[in-house]
Design a protein around this motif. Structure first.
Motif, PDB file in Angstrom:
ATOM      1  N   GLY A 125       6.728  54.647  10.301  1.00 53.79           N
ATOM      2  CA  GLY A 125       5.920  55.853  10.444  1.00 53.79           C
ATOM      3  C   GLY A 125       5.626  56.536   9.130  1.00 53.79           C
ATOM      4  N   ARG A 129     -13.030  59.581  14.687  1.00 55.35           N
ATOM      5  CA  ARG A 129     -12.801  58.352  15.467  1.00 55.35           C
ATOM      6  C   ARG A 129     -11.709  57.465  14.866  1.00 55.35           C
ATOM      7  NH1 ARG A 129     -17.897  54.203  14.443  1.00 55.35           N
ATOM      8  NH2 ARG A 129     -17.597  53.968  12.208  1.00 55.35           N
ATOM      9  N   ASN A 130     -11.433  57.666  13.556  1.00 55.81           N
ATOM     10  CA  ASN A 130     -10.397  56.840  12.915  1.00 55.81           C
ATOM     11  C   ASN A 130      -9.004  57.129  13.454  1.00 55.81           C
ATOM     12  OD1 ASN A 130     -11.845  55.306  10.792  1.00 55.81           O
ATOM     13  ND2 ASN A 130     -12.461  57.373  10.198  1.00 55.81           N
ATOM     14  N   ASP A 184     -18.226  58.344  18.147  1.00 55.72           N
ATOM     15  CA  ASP A 184     -18.964  57.079  18.200  1.00 55.72           C
ATOM     16  C   ASP A 184     -17.967  55.919  18.249  1.00 55.72           C
ATOM     17  OD1 ASP A 184     -20.737  55.025  17.947  1.00 55.72           O
ATOM     18  OD2 ASP A 184     -21.193  55.392  15.823  1.00 55.72           O
ATOM     19  N   THR A 185     -17.568  55.551  19.466  1.00 53.66           N
ATOM     20  CA  THR A 185     -16.610  54.465  19.652  1.00 53.66           C
ATOM     21  C   THR A 185     -16.924  53.776  20.971  1.00 53.66           C
ATOM     22  OG1 THR A 185     -14.263  53.904  19.525  1.00 53.66           O
ATOM     23  CG2 THR A 185     -14.810  55.835  20.831  1.00 53.66           C
ATOM     24  N   HIS A 193       8.105  50.042  17.723  1.00 53.10           N
ATOM     25  CA  HIS A 193       7.284  51.265  17.789  1.00 53.10           C
ATOM     26  C   HIS A 193       5.872  50.857  18.211  1.00 53.10           C
ATOM     27  CE1 HIS A 193       5.225  54.880  16.854  1.00 53.10           C
ATOM     28  NE2 HIS A 193       4.628  54.391  15.775  1.00 53.10           N
ATOM     29  N   VAL A 204      -1.639  51.778   6.164  1.00 51.68           N
ATOM     30  CA  VAL A 204      -0.555  51.971   7.137  1.00 51.68           C
ATOM     31  C   VAL A 204      -0.340  50.670   7.910  1.00 51.68           C
ATOM     32  CG1 VAL A 204       0.177  53.234   9.185  1.00 51.68           C
ATOM     33  CG2 VAL A 204      -0.971  54.451   7.334  1.00 51.68           C
ATOM     34  N   PHE A 239      -3.640  58.200  19.379  1.00 56.66           N
ATOM     35  CA  PHE A 239      -2.429  58.957  19.709  1.00 56.66           C
ATOM     36  C   PHE A 239      -2.436  59.557  21.110  1.00 56.66           C
ATOM     37  CE2 PHE A 239      -2.849  58.996  15.078  1.00 56.66           C
ATOM     38  CZ  PHE A 239      -1.597  58.558  14.700  1.00 56.66           C
ATOM     39  N   LEU A 280      -0.540  58.838   5.424  1.00 54.04           N
ATOM     40  CA  LEU A 280      -0.476  59.319   6.814  1.00 54.04           C
ATOM     41  C   LEU A 280       0.161  60.695   6.763  1.00 54.04           C
ATOM     42  CD1 LEU A 280      -0.753  58.823   9.833  1.00 54.04           C
ATOM     43  CD2 LEU A 280       1.281  57.401   9.776  1.00 54.04           C
ATOM     44  N   LYS A 319      -5.833  51.202   7.030  1.00 54.37           N
ATOM     45  CA  LYS A 319      -5.574  49.844   6.532  1.00 54.37           C
ATOM     46  C   LYS A 319      -4.226  49.760   5.813  1.00 54.37           C
ATOM     47  CE  LYS A 319     -10.212  47.989   5.663  1.00 54.37           C
ATOM     48  NZ  LYS A 319     -10.363  47.431   6.984  1.00 54.37           N
ATOM     49  N   ARG A 361      -9.174  46.413  18.918  1.00 58.12           N
ATOM     50  CA  ARG A 361      -8.572  46.731  17.614  1.00 58.12           C
ATOM     51  C   ARG A 361      -7.182  47.331  17.724  1.00 58.12           C
ATOM     52  NH1 ARG A 361     -10.361  43.506  14.761  1.00 58.12           N
ATOM     53  NH2 ARG A 361      -9.992  44.603  12.802  1.00 58.12           N
ATOM     54  N   THR A 362      -6.831  47.886  18.920  1.00 58.84           N
ATOM     55  CA  THR A 362      -5.531  48.587  19.021  1.00 58.84           C
ATOM     56  C   THR A 362      -4.685  48.192  20.231  1.00 58.84           C
ATOM     57  OG1 THR A 362      -6.254  50.441  20.414  1.00 58.84           O
ATOM     58  CG2 THR A 362      -6.652  50.648  18.042  1.00 58.84           C
ATOM     59  N   ALA A 406       2.354  51.395  17.848  1.00 59.33           N
ATOM     60  CA  ALA A 406       1.283  52.027  17.068  1.00 59.33           C
ATOM     61  C   ALA A 406      -0.029  51.278  17.247  1.00 59.33           C
ATOM     62  CB  ALA A 406       1.650  52.081  15.594  1.00 59.33           C
ATOM     63  N   ASN A 407       0.061  49.952  17.308  1.00 55.45           N
ATOM     64  CA  ASN A 407      -1.132  49.118  17.432  1.00 55.45           C
ATOM     65  C   ASN A 407      -0.649  47.747  17.916  1.00 55.45           C
ATOM     66  OD1 ASN A 407      -3.208  47.208  16.803  1.00 55.45           O
ATOM     67  ND2 ASN A 407      -4.133  48.733  15.447  1.00 55.45           N
ATOM     68  N   ARG A 467      -1.925  44.945  17.564  1.00 56.82           N
ATOM     69  CA  ARG A 467      -2.068  43.895  16.537  1.00 56.82           C
ATOM     70  C   ARG A 467      -0.914  43.948  15.528  1.00 56.82           C
ATOM     71  NH1 ARG A 467      -6.854  44.180  13.283  1.00 56.82           N
ATOM     72  NH2 ARG A 467      -6.953  46.381  13.772  1.00 56.82           N
ATOM     73  N   VAL A 473      -8.432  57.996  18.629  1.00 59.69           N
ATOM     74  CA  VAL A 473      -8.254  56.970  19.673  1.00 59.69           C
ATOM     75  C   VAL A 473      -6.810  56.482  19.737  1.00 59.69           C
ATOM     76  CG1 VAL A 473     -10.647  56.240  19.409  1.00 59.69           C
ATOM     77  CG2 VAL A 473      -8.860  55.017  18.152  1.00 59.69           C
TER      78      VAL A 473
HETATM   79  N1  COA Z   1     -14.429  53.112  17.032  1.00 56.48           N
HETATM   80  C1  COA Z   1     -15.349  52.365  16.422  1.00 56.48           C
HETATM   81  N2  COA Z   1     -15.307  52.081  15.115  1.00 56.48           N
HETATM   82  C2  COA Z   1     -14.280  52.572  14.423  1.00 56.48           C
HETATM   83  C3  COA Z   1     -13.275  53.349  15.003  1.00 56.48           C
HETATM   84  C4  COA Z   1     -13.380  53.634  16.365  1.00 56.48           C
HETATM   85  N3  COA Z   1     -12.498  54.381  17.018  1.00 56.48           N
HETATM   86  N4  COA Z   1     -12.369  53.685  14.067  1.00 56.48           N
HETATM   87  C5  COA Z   1     -12.795  53.119  12.923  1.00 56.48           C
HETATM   88  N5  COA Z   1     -13.937  52.454  13.136  1.00 56.48           N
HETATM   89  C6  COA Z   1     -14.753  51.734  12.195  1.00 56.48           C
HETATM   90  C7  COA Z   1     -14.501  52.148  10.761  1.00 56.48           C
HETATM   91  O1  COA Z   1     -15.224  53.324  10.477  1.00 56.48           O
HETATM   92  C8  COA Z   1     -15.015  50.947  10.006  1.00 56.48           C
HETATM   93  O2  COA Z   1     -16.397  51.066   9.910  1.00 56.48           O
HETATM   94  P1  COA Z   1     -17.133  50.744   8.540  1.00 56.48           P
HETATM   95  O3  COA Z   1     -16.811  49.325   8.239  1.00 56.48           O
HETATM   96  O4  COA Z   1     -18.559  51.000   8.852  1.00 56.48           O
HETATM   97  O5  COA Z   1     -16.542  51.683   7.543  1.00 56.48           O
HETATM   98  C9  COA Z   1     -14.720  49.787  10.949  1.00 56.48           C
HETATM   99  O6  COA Z   1     -14.438  50.358  12.217  1.00 56.48           O
HETATM  100  C10 COA Z   1     -13.545  48.952  10.535  1.00 56.48           C
HETATM  101  O7  COA Z   1     -12.513  49.813  10.182  1.00 56.48           O
HETATM  102  P2  COA Z   1     -11.125  49.254   9.768  1.00 56.48           P
HETATM  103  O8  COA Z   1     -10.321  50.351   9.182  1.00 56.48           O
HETATM  104  O9  COA Z   1     -11.316  47.981   8.994  1.00 56.48           O
HETATM  105  O10 COA Z   1     -10.556  48.826  11.191  1.00 56.48           O
HETATM  106  P3  COA Z   1      -9.183  48.201  11.439  1.00 56.48           P
HETATM  107  O11 COA Z   1      -9.333  46.879  12.031  1.00 56.48           O
HETATM  108  O12 COA Z   1      -8.277  48.321  10.240  1.00 56.48           O
HETATM  109  O13 COA Z   1      -8.590  49.160  12.541  1.00 56.48           O
HETATM  110  C11 COA Z   1      -7.096  51.000  12.794  1.00 56.48           C
HETATM  111  C12 COA Z   1      -8.452  50.556  12.271  1.00 56.48           C
HETATM  112  C13 COA Z   1      -6.938  52.488  12.531  1.00 56.48           C
HETATM  113  C14 COA Z   1      -7.030  50.740  14.296  1.00 56.48           C
HETATM  114  C15 COA Z   1      -5.988  50.192  12.078  1.00 56.48           C
HETATM  115  O14 COA Z   1      -6.193  50.244  10.701  1.00 56.48           O
HETATM  116  C16 COA Z   1      -4.629  50.680  12.386  1.00 56.48           C
HETATM  117  O15 COA Z   1      -4.172  50.577  13.498  1.00 56.48           O
HETATM  118  N6  COA Z   1      -3.895  51.177  11.375  1.00 56.48           N
HETATM  119  C17 COA Z   1      -2.565  51.654  11.589  1.00 56.48           C
HETATM  120  C18 COA Z   1      -2.627  52.955  12.307  1.00 56.48           C
HETATM  121  C19 COA Z   1      -1.280  53.358  12.787  1.00 56.48           C
HETATM  122  O16 COA Z   1      -0.618  52.581  13.395  1.00 56.48           O
HETATM  123  N7  COA Z   1      -0.892  54.594  12.508  1.00 56.48           N
HETATM  124  C20 COA Z   1       0.342  55.136  12.923  1.00 56.48           C
HETATM  125  C21 COA Z   1       1.447  54.403  12.278  1.00 56.48           C
HETATM  126  S1  COA Z   1       2.950  55.019  12.822  1.00 56.48           S
END
Ligand code: COA
Length: 336
Positions: A316, A156-157, A31-32, A257, A225, A162, A195, A223, A40-41, A259-260, A262, A160
């Motif tokens: 990381g 979905r967390n 569900d995305t 790196h 991370v 990697f 992580l 959040k 967001r990314t 990762a995102n 933002r 999307v």
């Molecule tokens: N599609 C739609 N909704 C999604 C989603 C997706 N792919 N992934 C998460 N959501 C939802 C969550 O479930 C949450 O819903 P809820 O409020 O009902 O619980 C909502 O979006 C907000 O989630 P949140 O965690 O606040 O989003 P965010 O703005 O922090 O973005 C990430 C989420 C994962 C993109 C972000 O936290 C991130 O990039 N973190 C670092 C990840 C990373 O870089 N990892 C590797 C490091 S090396």
């Protein structure tokens, strides 16, 4: 003026699989939406190694072959391979040995280095020290990860974020002042549960229970991370600039790196560094873990001029993080 013996990058190669997984396609898995993922990314699509007969060592070997082909360097002259990866083909044997075999590195020795998304930067520093000490002369440093092997495409967390890929650089000595100048590296084990892939190691060896509990997939507290990635990359960039008497105007490029988007934009803002000098290719590949930085060097190598000052920064799992300051040198050009 006598310069110390530096290790400089003299060739770059890369490989990404042909199969593209778009945001739109992910909409049918979880569900995305394309809109959510993009906003967001910054990611639009990622590459997936879909041939099940291939693995991380094959991507690493393809990246090395690209480097050797582009530079004209003879694989039989490579002394050592350092393979940064968190997704080796097997727990045993080390993937580096397979890569030496597949890439025709007949005299090289090598080893795997696991420092997650900071792996390539750490490996670059280890390789540089071999050159600086005059022990070895040609070191291949590779970052390669098949993240699709540890991603849960029902989550979905994480699914999307990697993708799969590999990048390679060759390190040789320089006497013109180019090359690796300094590193600031840190670890923070308190972040280890934020992580992780907890199953399949010595604490939770593979079992029916670890599979049922999905312990072989990547899990993360996004959040936490996110927040620590911005802090870690910003603070180590600031520290390295300060101790090398650099200000942002003196840096030509930042290679973060991927990762995102933002996270990258926040680091750039905190450092007061313009985004047009920050290299970004996350929209095409997503987060390829140890491969993001060498894939950036590969994608953007035409933009770097001899003497350009590069600040490379990574964050990381671990947490592992740090920054490297280097001056770009002269790349081999193939004599046809
Ligand atoms: N599609 C739609 N909704 C999604 C989603 C997706 N792919 N992934 C998460 N959501 C939802 C969550 O479930 C949450 O819903 P809820 O409020 O009902 O619980 C909502 O979006 C907000 O989630 P949140 O965690 O606040 O989003 P965010 O703005 O922090 O973005 C990430 C989420 C994962 C993109 C972000 O936290 C991130 O990039 N973190 C670092 C990840 C990373 O870089 N990892 C590797 C490091 S090396």
């Amino acid at each position: 003026m006598i310069h110390k013996r530096n290790a400089t990058i003299t060739a770059v190669g890369g490989y990404v699989p042909d199969t593209i997984l778009t945001n739109k396609m992910l909409e049918s898995y979880v569900d995305t939406s394309d809109e959510w993922i993009t906003s967001r990314t910054g990611i639009k699509e990622r590459r997936i190694l879909s041939d099940i007969t291939l693995a991380t060592s094959d991507m690493a070997a393809f990246a090395i072959k690209d480097l050797l082909h582009e530079s004209g360097v003879d694989p039989k002259t490579i002394d050592c391979l350092i393979l940064a990866t968190s997704t080796p083909d097997h727990i045993l044997a080390p993937a580096a040995t397979l890569v030496c075999e597949k890439a025709g590195l007949t005299i090289a020795w090598g080893f795997d280095l696991n420092a997650a998304c900071s792996g390539f930067l750490y490996a670059l520093s280890v390789g540089a020290s071999f050159i600086e000490s005059n022990r070895y002369h040609k070191i291949l440093v590779v970052g390669a990860d098949q993240m699709s092997a540890i991603v849960n495409y029902e989550d979905r967390n994480t699914c999307v974020l990697f993708g799969d890929g590999a990048g390679a650089v060759l390190l040789e000595s320089s006497s013109d002042g180019s090359g690796l100048i300094d590193n600031v590296f840190k670890v923070d084990g308190k972040g280890s549960s934020s992580l992780s892939v907890s199953g399949g190691g010595s604490l939770y060896p593979a079992s029916l229970v670890t599979v049922a509990d999905k312990k072989h997939f990547i899990q993360q507290d996004g959040k936490n991370v996110f927040k620590n990635a911005i802090l870690g990359m910003t603070s180590t960039c600031s520290e390295i600039m300060e101790r090398n008497q650099l200000d942002t105007a003196m840096i030509d490029w930042i290679i973060p790196h991927q990762a995102n988007l933002r996270i990258i934009e926040a680091v750039s803002k905190h450092l007061d560094f313009p985004m047009d000098k920050v290299k970004v290719n996350i929209q095409k590949y997503g987060n390829t873990t140890a491969a993001t930085i060498p894939l950036c060097l590969w994608d953007f190598k035409e933009d770097f001029k001899e003497g350009d000052k590069l600040l490379i920064t990574a964050f990381g799992a671990g947490f592992t993080y740090g920054s490297t300051y280097l001056k770009w040198g002269k790349l081999h050009s193939k004599i046809i």
